[in-house]
Design a protein around this motif. Structure first.
Motif, PDB file in Angstrom:
ATOM      1  N   UNK A   1       0.836  -1.207   0.000  1.00  0.00           N
ATOM      2  CA  UNK A   1       0.000   0.000   0.000  1.00  0.00           C
ATOM      3  C   UNK A   1       0.868   1.253   0.000  1.00  0.00           C
ATOM      4  N   UNK A   2       1.986   1.214   0.717  1.00  0.00           N
ATOM      5  CA  UNK A   2       2.867   2.384   0.781  1.00  0.00           C
ATOM      6  C   UNK A   2       3.487   2.691  -0.587  1.00  0.00           C
ATOM      7  N   UNK A   3       3.746   1.665  -1.391  1.00  0.00           N
ATOM      8  CA  UNK A   3       4.361   1.887  -2.697  1.00  0.00           C
ATOM      9  C   UNK A   3       3.423   2.590  -3.667  1.00  0.00           C
ATOM     10  N   UNK A   4       2.137   2.332  -3.536  1.00  0.00           N
ATOM     11  CA  UNK A   4       1.182   2.918  -4.485  1.00  0.00           C
ATOM     12  C   UNK A   4       0.300   3.994  -3.853  1.00  0.00           C
TER      13      UNK A   4
ATOM     14  N   UNK B   1       0.940   7.212  -2.726  1.00  0.00           N
ATOM     15  CA  UNK B   1       1.399   8.591  -2.628  1.00  0.00           C
ATOM     16  C   UNK B   1       0.237   9.581  -2.650  1.00  0.00           C
ATOM     17  N   UNK B   2      -0.831   9.229  -3.374  1.00  0.00           N
ATOM     18  CA  UNK B   2      -1.994  10.121  -3.428  1.00  0.00           C
ATOM     19  C   UNK B   2      -2.724  10.197  -2.093  1.00  0.00           C
ATOM     20  N   UNK B   3      -2.478   9.217  -1.207  1.00  0.00           N
ATOM     21  CA  UNK B   3      -3.103   9.213   0.118  1.00  0.00           C
ATOM     22  C   UNK B   3      -2.266   9.975   1.147  1.00  0.00           C
ATOM     23  N   UNK B   4      -1.163  10.575   0.715  1.00  0.00           N
ATOM     24  CA  UNK B   4      -0.287  11.279   1.648  1.00  0.00           C
ATOM     25  C   UNK B   4       0.764  10.403   2.276  1.00  0.00           C
ATOM     26  N   UNK B   5       0.931   9.178   1.763  1.00  0.00           N
ATOM     27  CA  UNK B   5       1.915   8.254   2.306  1.00  0.00           C
ATOM     28  C   UNK B   5       3.305   8.642   1.805  1.00  0.00           C
ATOM     29  N   UNK B   6       4.271   8.670   2.700  1.00  0.00           N
ATOM     30  CA  UNK B   6       5.670   8.929   2.358  1.00  0.00           C
ATOM     31  C   UNK B   6       6.484   7.746   2.841  1.00  0.00           C
ATOM     32  N   UNK B   7       7.136   7.055   1.921  1.00  0.00           N
ATOM     33  CA  UNK B   7       7.976   5.923   2.305  1.00  0.00           C
ATOM     34  C   UNK B   7       9.296   6.429   2.874  1.00  0.00           C
ATOM     35  N   UNK B   8       9.902   5.616   3.729  1.00  0.00           N
ATOM     36  CA  UNK B   8      11.154   6.010   4.364  1.00  0.00           C
ATOM     37  C   UNK B   8      12.264   6.184   3.330  1.00  0.00           C
ATOM     38  N   UNK B   9      12.358   5.273   2.370  1.00  0.00           N
ATOM     39  CA  UNK B   9      13.401   5.383   1.349  1.00  0.00           C
ATOM     40  C   UNK B   9      13.192   6.600   0.455  1.00  0.00           C
ATOM     41  N   UNK B  10      11.934   6.978   0.217  1.00  0.00           N
ATOM     42  CA  UNK B  10      11.685   8.196  -0.559  1.00  0.00           C
ATOM     43  C   UNK B  10      12.155   9.434   0.196  1.00  0.00           C
ATOM     44  N   UNK B  11      11.988   9.434   1.527  1.00  0.00           N
ATOM     45  CA  UNK B  11      12.477  10.548   2.334  1.00  0.00           C
ATOM     46  C   UNK B  11      14.002  10.612   2.294  1.00  0.00           C
ATOM     47  N   UNK B  12      14.657   9.444   2.340  1.00  0.00           N
ATOM     48  CA  UNK B  12      16.117   9.413   2.233  1.00  0.00           C
ATOM     49  C   UNK B  12      16.575   9.943   0.879  1.00  0.00           C
ATOM     50  N   UNK B  13      15.876   9.531  -0.186  1.00  0.00           N
ATOM     51  CA  UNK B  13      16.242   9.986  -1.532  1.00  0.00           C
ATOM     52  C   UNK B  13      16.138  11.508  -1.646  1.00  0.00           C
ATOM     53  N   UNK B  14      15.128  12.084  -1.027  1.00  0.00           N
ATOM     54  CA  UNK B  14      14.966  13.540  -1.077  1.00  0.00           C
ATOM     55  C   UNK B  14      16.102  14.239  -0.324  1.00  0.00           C
ATOM     56  N   UNK B  15      16.542  13.650   0.794  1.00  0.00           N
ATOM     57  CA  UNK B  15      17.658  14.232   1.534  1.00  0.00           C
ATOM     58  C   UNK B  15      18.941  14.189   0.707  1.00  0.00           C
ATOM     59  N   UNK B  16      19.140  13.105  -0.043  1.00  0.00           N
ATOM     60  CA  UNK B  16      20.337  12.998  -0.876  1.00  0.00           C
ATOM     61  C   UNK B  16      20.279  14.008  -2.020  1.00  0.00           C
ATOM     62  N   UNK B  17      19.108  14.124  -2.672  1.00  0.00           N
ATOM     63  CA  UNK B  17      18.976  15.061  -3.798  1.00  0.00           C
ATOM     64  C   UNK B  17      19.214  16.502  -3.357  1.00  0.00           C
ATOM     65  N   UNK B  18      18.761  16.842  -2.162  1.00  0.00           N
ATOM     66  CA  UNK B  18      18.907  18.216  -1.681  1.00  0.00           C
ATOM     67  C   UNK B  18      20.289  18.495  -1.101  1.00  0.00           C
ATOM     68  N   UNK B  19      21.154  17.483  -1.057  1.00  0.00           N
ATOM     69  CA  UNK B  19      22.510  17.677  -0.556  1.00  0.00           C
ATOM     70  C   UNK B  19      22.627  17.680   0.952  1.00  0.00           C
ATOM     71  N   UNK B  20      21.572  17.317   1.676  1.00  0.00           N
ATOM     72  CA  UNK B  20      21.624  17.329   3.131  1.00  0.00           C
ATOM     73  C   UNK B  20      22.385  16.131   3.690  1.00  0.00           C
TER      74      UNK B  20
END
Length: 583
Positions: A506-509, A511-530
């Motif tokens: 359910x978490x993989x599909x 996103x429209x429900x406001x679900x944020x996966x842990x690995x997606x949060x990590x990916x965003x931190x890497x992209x932003x250089x944090x």
């Protein structure tokens, strides 16, 4: 007015030994003959000179300048080792930059980027101690003198530079050996945390706590038979010599509340909160162990944090708009759950007129009076247990109930009952992910009660936040990665039908429900250089998938081989053949 870089360039001239910068006067350079030469007809302003000092030694160090002379040993590109001295008398700021070695021919223009102080710096009083900041490595160990006396650890941890504080001395340090010829530039790996503390604080608890807050530590450990340990960016850094058991007992026991001393004697451990004037507020655990007493002090920030300051998604605030239900913040111990709770409560305190009742063990953040009514109760002081406080809270007309931790079956049972009876209940659990939090809540109950618990969770669950703290890209701080699992019809059906094993799907599909996966949060931190990809992979649930998301490459895909000359000729012949047929 010339910039700092332009002024430092004059210090690189042959024969120049000192740059004199005094507010209200012209900037001047001093030669080896003792003569001063004005460098600019414009007068230095106090504000402009303060900004130059910030660029040289950092804002935290510059803020400590007073009427007592301060001195810092630095290494600047194009200049090498220098000594920066500063003094403030009334409105006049006096800054001196002194060379400690002769300029090199053809050296690049100096830039005001502080580097690691050489080991010739001398200890300073507490008021002049700079905050720890990341610096490049110090000079080679072959030219270093022995570590200074005074309690500093002679063998710092790997990647850690333990430096004494700085104080003004009338004579500059002796000239260092000329450095070897410049080599090709090599990219340096980020340095670990650096510990800059007062040598005399090793056996003074109040000074240790002040130093812990200054260096940005999250915890301080005082253990019999070990030196004091500061946890900075997840690493335990020692300071000073091992403490005898009688010294530790003298440091810790006077701070244990009288009501908890029988508990410490009977059970060997106790928890309480401690407030020490300028040092701030701390959550404390004192216990007995093999070598004697041990104290762990968790530093509580002076200000109530916000979701933005914690680096957490703003969508968490949406869950506070529900008038009833359950919000759970999860994650390993020491990963910021209490700070997240405080930020959520502050939103309610700031934006609503609700009655918020908190039950904590012990009370950590002290929420100021804002729009809401807050009642903060402490287990042991104001109530016997979490379950007792929850049972009584239903008669106190609360709108929001905060429980410090869901520890046992009875507390969870009362929390679920409160979330069904028109209250918004917020709490924490030490679980690794959102899906496992749901399983843990259900498995706390006997099999005969689990069906009813699943029904209650399916209807009352509003949000699960699972968070982890990981080192930042420069290894000088921590950043938060968060997994969000909001309540929804789809999630409720999985819980009700005992199909929680399908929650990751359910978490993989979802996103429209406001679900944020842990690995997606990590990916965003890497992209932003944090943070870096290497660090994020250590915390990811699927490291290969995380790398594929960040780099855009399929996991495990081999690199494409370069085209060979024979292959290029074959493609050219095929193209000519097709062109002839089409003609």
């Amino acid at each position: 007015m010339k910039t700092l870089t332009e002024l430092l360039r004059h210090l690189a001239r042959p024969g120049a030994v000192e740059l004199a910068l005094i507010s209200g006067r012209n900037p001047m350079v001093k030669t080896a003959a003792g003569a001063f030469e004005a460098l600019d007809p414009a007068l230095l302003t106090a504000e402009g000179l303060q900004g130059m000092l910030h660029a040289l030694v950092g804002e935290a160090r510059a803020a400590t300048v007073s009427d007592k002379p301060s001195q810092w040993a630095l290494r600047l590109e194009g200049l090498g080792p220098v000594v920066v001295g500063a003094l403030r008398r009334g409105d006049v700021l006096n800054v001196r930059v002194m060379r400690t070695e002769a300029p090199q021919a053809g050296a690049p223009a100096p830039t005001p980027r502080p580097a690691a102080p050489p080991p010739t710096a001398t200890p300073a009083p507490a008021a002049q101690r700079p905050a720890g900041t990341g610096t490049p490595p110090a000079p080679a160990a072959a030219s270093r003198p022995a570590p200074p006396a005074g309690g500093l650890s002679p063998r710092p941890a790997k990647g850690v530079q333990i430096l004494p504080s700085e104080r003004h001395t009338p004579e500059p340090p002796p000239p260092a050996e000329p450095p070897p010829p410049a080599a090709e530039p090599v990219a340096e790996a980020p340095q670990g945390p650096r510990l800059v503390v007062r040598p005399e604080s090793a056996r003074n608890l109040t000074m240790l706590l002040e130093d812990a807050r200054t260096v940005g530590a999250s915890d301080l450990h005082v253990v019999a038979g070990r030196p004091p340990l500061f946890r900075v960016v997840g690493e335990l850094l020692p300071h000073g010599e091992p403490l005898p058991h009688d010294i530790v007992e003298t440091m810790l026991l006077p701070h244990v509340p009288a009501r908890l001393r029988p508990v410490l004697e009977r059970e060997g451990s106790c928890d309480f909160s401690l407030e020490l004037g300028q040092s701030g507020r701390f959550r404390v655990n004192v216990s007995r162990q093999r070598t004697g007493y041990k104290g762990c002090f968790r530093l509580i920030p002076r200000e109530i944090p916000t979701l933005e300051s914690l680096g957490l998604p703003a969508d968490i605030a949406k869950a506070t708009h529900h008038h009833q239900g359950l919000i759970v913040v999860t994650g390993p111990s020491g990963h910021g759950k209490t700070s997240t709770l405080a930020a959520i409560v502050d939103i309610i305190n700031r934006e609503t007129s609700h009655h918020v009742l908190t039950v904590e063990d012990p009370v950590e953040y002290l929420h100021p009076r804002k729009k809401a009514l807050l009642s903060q109760r402490e287990v042991g002081s104001h109530t016997k247990t979490f379950a007792t406080a929850l049972k009584g809270s239903l008669r106190e007309d609360p709108d929001v109930i905060l429980v410090g931790e869901l520890r046992d079956t009875e507390t969870v049972r009362m929390a679920l009952a409160a979330s069904e009876t028109g209250h918004l209940l917020i709490s924490t659990m030490n679980t690794p992910s959102a899906a496992k939090t749901i399983d843990r809540l259900i498995d706390l109950f006997p099999p005969g009660d689990q069906a009813q618990v699943r029904m209650t969770l399916a209807s009352s669950l509003r949000l699960i936040v699972s968070q982890r703290l990981l080192p930042s890209a420069d290894r000088q701080g921590l950043v938060a990665a968060a997994e969000l699992l909001p309540g929804s019809v789809a999630l409720g059906n999985l819980i009700r039908d005992n199909k929680t094993y399908q929650i990751p799907s359910l978490q993989q599909r979802g996103k429209s429900l406001g679900i944020v996966r842990f690995d997606d949060s990590l990916a965003e931190l890497v992209r932003s250089g944090k943070t870096t990809l290497e660090l994020a992979r250590l915390y990811a649930e699927n490291p290969d998938e995380l790398e594929a998301v960040v780099t855009g490459k399929r996991p495990g895909a081999p690199p494409e081989p370069p085209p060979s000359p024979e292959g290029g000729k074959l493609l050219s012949k095929m193209g000519n053949l097709l062109n002839r047929k089409s003609a």
